[in-house]
Write an enzyme that holds these catalytic residues in place. Structure first.
Site, mmCIF file in Angstrom:
data_model
loop_
_atom_site.group_PDB
_atom_site.id
_atom_site.type_symbol
_atom_site.label_atom_id
_atom_site.label_comp_id
_atom_site.label_asym_id
_atom_site.label_seq_id
_atom_site.Cartn_x
_atom_site.Cartn_y
_atom_site.Cartn_z
ATOM 1 N N GLY A 151 0.806 -1.216 0.000
ATOM 2 C CA GLY A 151 0.000 0.000 0.000
ATOM 3 C C GLY A 151 0.834 1.258 0.000
ATOM 4 O O GLY A 151 0.696 2.116 -0.860
ATOM 5 N N LEU A 196 2.257 -10.126 -11.789
ATOM 6 C CA LEU A 196 3.431 -9.318 -11.476
ATOM 7 C C LEU A 196 4.633 -10.173 -11.094
ATOM 8 O O LEU A 196 5.769 -9.709 -11.166
ATOM 9 C CB LEU A 196 3.106 -8.342 -10.341
ATOM 10 C CG LEU A 196 2.030 -7.294 -10.658
ATOM 11 C CD1 LEU A 196 1.792 -6.416 -9.445
ATOM 12 C CD2 LEU A 196 2.436 -6.440 -11.853
ATOM 13 N N ASP A 229 -33.595 17.964 -39.887
ATOM 14 C CA ASP A 229 -33.511 16.551 -40.246
ATOM 15 C C ASP A 229 -34.653 15.827 -39.528
ATOM 16 O O ASP A 229 -35.176 16.316 -38.518
ATOM 17 C CB ASP A 229 -32.148 16.005 -39.812
ATOM 18 C CG ASP A 229 -32.035 14.505 -40.029
ATOM 19 O OD1 ASP A 229 -32.403 14.036 -41.111
ATOM 20 O OD2 ASP A 229 -31.578 13.806 -39.094
#
Length: 736
Positions: free
Chosen positions: A30, A386, A508
């Site tokens: 962390g 990883l 349109d």
């Protein structure tokens, strides 16, 4: 300094039970990581579960824990034991995890657990609302919180939200099995930036959004009603410098200063100097393919008996989800496999598989990476992995071989390693043989390339690129927002309209005045639209023109009650002034239709739910109701085929909104609009359209014209407006 909320299932600080006491400690990855400098550039706030259930602590304990958490900028989320179990072990571990990793046989669908998942995401949203503001940045991590982006967006429409998924996103065929697929997609789409580890996961997500929700996608962007969402691949890096430096430092330590594992390893190496070490490090999970890895090693020993007593597999498995039956069965299977191989091939002085069922800290892992001759990393499915990158980073002498599963996301970056299909045991066994016999010069060459790549795109670069991607999409949204029709622009348009004496309005039809329908003939005007048209045409200062790709017969039938309404039909082939007959812009040949129609019919036959619309002077292939991916592919094929036909026929292909129209070249809405204006000096010109065919109109009108695109597609128009509802609202406000 910008405030960044890092939101995840767990906080980087956690409460753990040790000997009956609650201990407050950091999770190493962390704070102590390669993201340190990244964190220092923001005012970081962490939000996640505290690691302790609210019904297991007293109110005083909670207050004490809150105070400790806040000292480290952590905002804890507390759940009771039942809710936590239904949310985490129930929905996250037994529904999302197996399904997203393609283990459909392990996936369980529980409405009760789904309700718990929704409740927890709502708890996060309510908690966040107490602390954050519109100027903050939210980075939401992983599959536990897929509903959270939309829940936050509902309360804070303009806030910057990024979502990153650390596990695979499955293909459409897998994802659509999930009963709550729509809710999860819509939840994630609340983010401005959506990140995955690989392009494959990005592509799968885009396909699901397109095929399930029907949103338009363009390259890596998704167009919602009011926002553009960016989806991209950001493969997570590692703290390369830390692993490389620490590996170098540890190599200088005396044996007495090493970990217990390394001492045992050193003893093994000393006893068997010629014995090579194959390292396998994983947590206990069926996605890691550990049993097949063990069987592949067994096949290697059987196929290449000359390596008996010359190579050992060091198998480290970290305990995980031990209370889940599937994981208990997996552990039992591994134990039996290791016992069988060691019993069959082992000797008094040599053990084929050294099996360790324990968690490792970072230093122990680095020692193992550094000592191993080969890293065998063969998950059957892995979001990134990883460990493969860490192994390469620790090879300071650049010697060693990485054998990596092609099913791991990291394989996209680590192509110089030996890539294998983990389900092909023969291939894995051959890869082990190849690795053992790879020349040192080849090892150094491969690892030098890999290390350079990993050192450049490290963990910090990954985080910075991700936040930069969020900033870029917010700038794009802001650019669109400045052109979006808001109250200020509406007031300006209304004032200009009211002050004008001679006005012309080009409207349109499909996608602008009314929504799209699967059957084009069902898109007839409703009473609200009739009322708007009546109000506009009643003004003698107004020339109102319906400018559409529709045929003149349909427009005449739908608007037969208006004598003062002008028309441009079939993209400019026909035009009609008030109180007059239809006139053709040019004399047009229709013989080409007999040549082109069989080509279109072939594509109708091959594309279920597509059809041909016959107009007076054009043919239209509609694929709105077809499978989105098939429709897009067939559209590309059709355009390619048509090029061989139209070259000598003076035709052009118009690629519209889920339609391909073939018509005579040189005739378009822009040319027809200019003819309608003629030499009249209009002091107010307004044009609205949603299709790329309306770009002809926007480009042909004078600079002073007010041109408005319906939707957020790239356009030459000055402004954007959201949808048909807002178009009608704008037209009503002109006459208020």
């Amino acid at each position: 300094m910008k405030r960044l909320f890092m939101i995840s299932n767990r906080l980087p600080m956690q409460v753990t039970n040790k000997n009956g006491e609650k201990v407050f400690e950091p999770i190493t990855k962390g704070f102590d990581s390669g993201l340190k400098r990244f964190y220092e550039s923001f005012d970081i706030k962490w939000i996640g579960r505290a690691g302790v259930n609210i019904d297991e602590i007293s109110e005083n304990d909670k207050i004490e824990l809150d105070n400790k958490f806040r000292k480290d900028n952590c905002i804890p989320i507390y759940l009771n034991q039942t809710l936590r179990s239904e949310f985490l072990e129930g929905f996250c571990d037994n529904t999302i995890w197996p399904l997203f990793n393609y283990f459909t046989q392990n996936t369980k669908y529980s409405p009760k657990n789904w309700e718990a998942y929704k409740e927890v995401n709502q708890i996060y949203a309510d908690h966040l609302a107490k602390y954050m503001g519109n100027d903050d940045i939210l980075w939401i991590h992983d599959y536990h919180l897929m509903l959270l982006p939309q829940l936050i967006r509902e309360k804070f429409p303009d806030i910057s939200i990024a979502y990153f998924q650390h596990i695979p996103f499955p293909s459409f065929e897998i994802f659509r099995i999930l009963p709550w697929r729509m809710e999860l997609l819509e939840g994630i789409l609340g983010a401005d930036l959506i990140g995955f580890h690989t392009y494959d996961y990005q592509r799968h997500f885009m396909s699901c959004v397109r095929r399930l929700l029907g949103h338009e996608t363009f390259f890596n962007r998704i167009r919602l009603d009011e926002r553009i969402v960016k989806v991209d691949a950001f493969p997570k890096g590692i703290d390369f410098e830390f692993f490389s430096t620490k590996a170098e430092e540890l190599s200088q330590y005396p044996v007495s200063g090493r970990s217990g594992i390394h001492k045992e390893l050193k003893e093994h190496i000393d006893k068997s100097k010629d014995c090579k070490i194959i390292l396998s490090i994983d947590r206990l999970d069926y996605t890691k393919g550990i049993p097949d890895r063990i069987r592949s090693f067994e096949l290697f020993l059987k196929t290449y008996p000359q390596y008996l007593e010359k190579v050992s597999l060091f198998l480290f498995v970290s305990p995980s989800r031990e209370n889940v039956p599937d994981y208990q069965e997996l552990k039992k299977e591994m134990d039996e496999l290791v016992g069988r191989i060691n019993g069959r091939y082992g000797t008094i002085s040599w053990m084929p598989v050294w099996y360790f069922y324990k968690a490792l800290n970072r230093l122990e892992m680095i020692e193992l990476y550094s000592s191993a001759d080969i890293a065998l990393i063969t998950p059957t499915r892995d979001g990134l992995n990883l460990n493969a990158k860490e192994y390469i980073a620790c090879k300071t002498d650049k010697k060693g071989v990485l054998i990596l599963s092609e099913m791991a996301g990291a394989a996209k970056e680590l192509g110089e390693s030996v890539i294998v299909n983990p389900n092909n045991r023969t291939e894995v066994a051959q890869a082990i043989y190849q690795a053992l016999n790879m020349p040192v010069s080849d090892q150094i060459k491969r690892n030098s390339i890999l290390q350079k790549r990993l050192s450049i795109y490290n963990e910090e670069r990954w985080a910075n690129d991700f936040i930069k991607g969020l900033e870029e999409v917010k700038k794009l949204q802001e650019s669109n927002y400045t052109r979006k029709v808001n109250n200020s622009i509406i007031r300006k348009l209304v004032d200009s309209y009211k002050n004008a004496k001679n006005r012309i309005i080009f409207l349109d039809y499909d996608g602008t005045l009314t929504g799209f329908h699967k059957d084009p003939q069902m898109a007839m005007p409703d009473e609200e639209l009739h009322s708007i048209v009546q109000t506009l045409t009643d003004r003698k200062e107004n020339t109102v023109v319906i400018i559409s790709g529709r045929d003149k017969e349909t427009l005449s039938k739908w608007f037969d009650r208006y004598s003062k309404l002008a028309f441009i039909a079939e993209h400019g082939v026909w035009n009609k002034n008030p109180d007059s007959e239809w006139r053709m812009t040019d004399q047009i040949d229709k013989e080409w239709m007999g040549i082109i129609e069989p080509v279109l019919q072939n594509f109708v036959d091959r594309t279920p739910r597509s059809f041909i619309e016959h107009k007076n002077y054009s043919l239209v292939w509609h694929y709105r109701d077809a499978d989105p991916d098939m429709g897009q592919q067939r559209a590309w094929e059709l355009k390619d085929d048509l090029k061989n036909y139209i070259a000598n026929l003076n035709l052009e292909i118009m690629d519209g909104d889920k339609v391909i129209e073939i018509k005579n070249a040189g005739i378009n809405k822009g040319r027809a609009a200019l003819n309608k204006i003629g030499t009249v000096n209009f002091d107010f010109v307004l044009a609205l359209g949603d299709d790329w065919t309306d770009e002809y109109t926007f480009n042909s009108l004078p600079e002073s014209a007010n041109t408005i695109k319906v939707g957020t597609k790239t356009t030459a128009a000055k402004y954007y407006i959201n949808d048909v509802k807002d178009v009608r609202k704008l037209l009503l406000m002109l006459e208020e």
